[in-house]
Design a protein around this motif. Sequence first.
Motif, mmCIF file in Angstrom:
data_model
loop_
_atom_site.group_PDB
_atom_site.id
_atom_site.type_symbol
_atom_site.label_atom_id
_atom_site.label_comp_id
_atom_site.label_asym_id
_atom_site.label_seq_id
_atom_site.Cartn_x
_atom_site.Cartn_y
_atom_site.Cartn_z
ATOM 1 N N ASN A 248 -12.046 5.586 -4.868
ATOM 2 C CA ASN A 248 -12.930 4.401 -4.910
ATOM 3 C C ASN A 248 -12.592 3.469 -6.075
ATOM 4 O O ASN A 248 -13.469 2.811 -6.624
ATOM 5 C CB ASN A 248 -14.403 4.829 -4.979
ATOM 6 C CG ASN A 248 -14.793 5.747 -3.846
ATOM 7 O OD1 ASN A 248 -14.473 5.504 -2.693
ATOM 8 N ND2 ASN A 248 -15.476 6.835 -4.177
ATOM 9 N N GLU A 253 -17.539 3.070 -2.991
ATOM 10 C CA GLU A 253 -17.590 4.175 -2.025
ATOM 11 C C GLU A 253 -18.062 3.680 -0.654
ATOM 12 O O GLU A 253 -17.539 4.095 0.386
ATOM 13 C CB GLU A 253 -18.520 5.275 -2.533
ATOM 14 C CG GLU A 253 -18.582 6.480 -1.604
ATOM 15 C CD GLU A 253 -19.429 7.612 -2.162
ATOM 16 O OE1 GLU A 253 -19.537 8.650 -1.470
ATOM 17 O OE2 GLU A 253 -19.980 7.465 -3.275
ATOM 18 N N GLU A 254 -19.047 2.784 -0.646
ATOM 19 C CA GLU A 254 -19.565 2.257 0.613
ATOM 20 C C GLU A 254 -18.482 1.565 1.420
ATOM 21 O O GLU A 254 -18.323 1.816 2.629
ATOM 22 C CB GLU A 254 -20.702 1.268 0.339
ATOM 23 C CG GLU A 254 -21.233 0.588 1.589
ATOM 24 C CD GLU A 254 -22.224 -0.524 1.279
ATOM 25 O OE1 GLU A 254 -22.646 -1.216 2.242
ATOM 26 O OE2 GLU A 254 -22.574 -0.713 0.091
ATOM 27 N N GLN A 257 -15.612 3.942 2.634
ATOM 28 C CA GLN A 257 -16.007 4.681 3.832
ATOM 29 C C GLN A 257 -16.027 3.774 5.062
ATOM 30 O O GLN A 257 -15.697 4.206 6.168
ATOM 31 C CB GLN A 257 -17.376 5.335 3.622
ATOM 32 C CG GLN A 257 -17.356 6.470 2.618
ATOM 33 C CD GLN A 257 -16.313 7.521 2.957
ATOM 34 O OE1 GLN A 257 -16.236 8.002 4.087
ATOM 35 N NE2 GLN A 257 -15.481 7.875 1.981
ATOM 36 N N SER A 261 -13.743 4.365 8.475
ATOM 37 C CA SER A 261 -14.548 4.763 9.632
ATOM 38 C C SER A 261 -13.819 4.446 10.930
ATOM 39 O O SER A 261 -13.142 3.414 11.037
ATOM 40 C CB SER A 261 -15.892 4.033 9.631
ATOM 41 O OG SER A 261 -16.665 4.419 8.521
#
Length: 336
Positions: A248, A253-254, A257, A261
Amino acid sequence: MLTSMTEIQNNNFSGSVLVQNSEGTLAASSYGFANRSDQLKNTTTTRYGIASGCKLFTAIAICQLVEKGKLSFEMKLADCLDVDFPSFDKDITIHHLLTHTSGVPDYFDEDVMDDFEELWIENPMYRIRSVKDFLPLFQDQPMKLKVGERFHYNNAGYILLGLIIEIASQLPFAEYIQEFIFKKAGMADSGYFELDAVPSNTALGYIDYPDGTWKTNIYSLPVKGGPDGGAYVSVGDMAKLWRALLDNRLLSEEYTQLLLSPHVANDGDDYYGYGVWIKKNGSDIFKYHVMGYDPGVSFRSAYYPSTATTVVVCSNRSEGAYEVLQEIEEKIMLLK
């Protein structure tokens, strides 16, 4: 790990291979020549072209700009660029471009072309030195598919993303990637180099013929790569990219991810995120991976979450990277 590999021994592999996990380097080897004429050998610090492998860099850049509030994934293409695309659907979004679901025409359409060099007959490759130089290759063509209809791998969509990055950041695309991705990840040997001015320790790409003759790829590719492909990296730098992304350090982190995805299904257990391929094993992620193929270039790199293993295979031949990665992958699975 590498000394007993049949794909390296039997297929005249030319390039470098790096395998790392959380404990350190498991294997690092190089084969063949960066420059055949002068018999200069490839090394683990050699810079290689990675073709479409660098779509990941473009996707990371877009996510960075979304995270900073300068873009959104729902923004329409027409609201991002002041460029006329007479036949493009008005509902194309950044998300569509990232996931190859925009339906825009590609500038190299494998349905009607089988020779990459055909592209440069009317648009000489030595004139392709900036992102906007790619536009005449597809700007006035009709849509290939309906927007959002399905996944269809598309280089032109990433050219458009590169132009969006330039507008949003007010920086030339290559400068943005150098400053906000390569520099942050510690990728000191990487860059978007011009084929007629490559720095030292850079492998030439080779196209081999059945009779044993060969030529370099300097007349087969744009003189400078762009958002859809064409950066140069060392195997060590590519491993650094994976670590920086997964730690990250390039995105929160958001958004990391979100990039990783599975946004769209391709075939079977294969999915596509933002700039990255994802292979699942049931409900689990088997690997995140990127790949690139051009005349004189073959590249594969993957991260395997279950063993925290990173593999990078760079080759300065048109073939070889896939087979080498597959054999390493089989050995990795035996380590579990």
